[in-house]
Design an enzyme around this catalytic site. Structure first.
Site, PDB file in Angstrom:
ATOM      1  N   GLU A 173      44.598  46.499  42.705  1.00 19.26           N
ATOM      2  CA  GLU A 173      44.789  45.395  41.764  1.00 19.26           C
ATOM      3  C   GLU A 173      46.004  45.655  40.897  1.00 19.26           C
ATOM      4  OE1 GLU A 173      41.505  45.205  39.011  1.00 19.26           O
ATOM      5  OE2 GLU A 173      41.421  47.383  38.798  1.00 19.26           O
ATOM      6  N   ARG A 198      29.754  37.965  33.193  1.00 16.99           N
ATOM      7  CA  ARG A 198      30.442  39.226  33.467  1.00 16.99           C
ATOM      8  C   ARG A 198      30.421  40.157  32.260  1.00 16.99           C
ATOM      9  NH1 ARG A 198      36.613  39.298  35.552  1.00 16.99           N
ATOM     10  NH2 ARG A 198      36.969  38.543  33.420  1.00 16.99           N
ATOM     11  N   LYS A 204      34.650  45.390  32.474  1.00 14.91           N
ATOM     12  CA  LYS A 204      35.803  44.983  31.663  1.00 14.91           C
ATOM     13  C   LYS A 204      35.650  45.594  30.270  1.00 14.91           C
ATOM     14  CE  LYS A 204      38.708  40.881  30.945  1.00 14.91           C
ATOM     15  NZ  LYS A 204      39.792  41.291  31.844  1.00 14.91           N
TER      16      LYS A 204
END
Length: 398
Positions: free
Chosen positions: A281, A154, A248
């Protein structure tokens, strides 16, 4: 006018202090126009006024002329490298908290340090002053790194989206991360790591950055995971656009403000809604629900961060389907009304694992108690962290 042949050189930004000295043609004495000497310091006569001045000596033996009527230079010491390091050490020793920083790797100095005072990042790193960096994490459980490869994949995707080149190839980055944990001797905690455009300058473009940087730190935290039900609210802080929410990156100001909003309202977290009003989220965790039809539903990852822990929970939840505790598992859009009417609600992430939610805004979720599915999923992932398959548990050679 007085001759001050013994007066040390000085530098001052005060406009009342002459910026130049005049050397007499017949000797080397230094003269200052309108400057007279007094027993208490140096006095400057200007426009009929008299201002008291004094000489200060810093740790590097340089001297400066200071006007007592303005800010004092002595309030801001000029430190040598060794003095700065000593202050960093003192600062670390006096500010110890629940988390202990056991080891750090930096590609800038090309190695691992176990001294918290040395765990620093250059101020000209573009991750610091421009937010041009991405990060990820992995839990350390019983001497194993949990889902290291999933998190590593990721961060590499995030780096590509952020147009950050890699300082090393994937395999070398992986070895460095494992070696950093090994050097820390930590057997329970977390590994956090960053890829940055690197140090170089203070411009907006990273074109002058010398090379991209990799940083990693091992954090020891003995706090147990909590299964107690929590309250959440709906966030009023705008959610990040999908381009930035799906990577991220270190631009976490919206996340911080969302968490602060929750704290200010006596809640644990604030839940974001997407641009269409669907449940999105939390500030650093995913959300899931159990409907009255015993469906485990989780919002789609199309416009939010693809949570590694959330995806693992979806896989482990298949066991509850086999046991008859769940009917189906779905990833789809979830409305606020559907979420608030659910039998169970939970937050899922590497920091909380699975945390039951018992109230959202003014709406009590289910019977107001921790739900059986949430507690079962928490037990499943804790067991997976301790004895799961090799693909999710990487042993650390201490």
């Amino acid at each position: 006018m007085a001759s001050l042949s013994s007066c040390p050189k000085f530098v001052s930004h005060d406009p009342r202090v002459p910026s130049k000295v005049h050397h007499h043609s017949h000797n080397s004495n230094v003269f200052f126009p309108n400057l007279s000497h007094s027993g208490l310091g140096f006095g400057i006569s200007q426009h009929g006024s008299h201002t008291k001045m004094r000489t200060l000596r810093s740790s590097n033996h340089s001297e400066a002329l200071v006007d007592d009527s303005t800010a004092q230079i002595s309030d801001v010491p000029n430190l040598s490298c060794l003095e700065a390091i000593e202050r960093l050490k003192t600062n670390r020793e006096t500010q110890k908290g629940k988390q202990q920083f056991l080891a750090m790797y930096s590609s800038v100095f090309g190695g691992i340090t176990t001294d918290p005072a040395a765990m620093v990042i250059p101020i000209d790193d573009h991750m610091v002053h421009r937010g041009h960096g991405v990060f990820d994490t992995a839990a350390i459980v019983d001497g194993h790194l949990y889902e290291l490869d999933q998190h590593l994949d990721r961060i590499l995707r995030s780096a590509s989206m952020a147009k950050i080149e890699l300082p090393y190839n994937r395999e070398r980055i992986r070895r460095i991360l494992i070696q950093t944990v090994s050097a820390s001797k930590c057997r329970k905690g977390s590994l956090r790591y960053w890829l940055s455009a690197g140090p170089g300058d203070f411009q907006l473009s990273p074109s002058a950055c010398h090379q991209p940087a990799l940083y990693a730190v091992v954090i020891q935290d003995q706090s147990p995971f909590d299964s107690k039900g929590i309250r959440v609210i709906t966030s009023s802080i705008p959610i990040k656009p999908p381009q930035f929410a799906t990577m991220k990156n270190v631009n976490y100001l919206p996340n911080v403000l969302s968490k602060m909003e929750a704290d200010e309202n006596g809640a644990y977290a604030a839940i974001w809604l997407d641009s269409d009003g669907f449940v999105a989220e939390g500030p650093n965790m995913n959300v899931a629900f159990v409907t009255k039809q015993k469906e485990l539903i989780m919002p789609s990852f199309d416009y939010i961060l693809s949570g590694c822990t959330a995806k693992r929970v979806l896989t482990l939840a298949a066991e509850l389907v086999r046991e008859g505790k769940l009917g189906e598992i779905k990833v789809r859009n979830v409305t606020v009304e559907e979420g608030k009417e659910a039998d169970e609600m939970m937050l899922i992430g590497s920091g909380v694992l699975v945390r039951p939610v018992v109230q959202w805004d003014e709406q009590v979720i289910g019977n107001g108690k921790e739900g059986p599915v949430a507690l079962s999923l928490l037990n499943l992932i804790i067991e997976d962290m301790k004895s799961g398959p090799p693909k999710v548990r990487v042993p650390v050679p201490y």
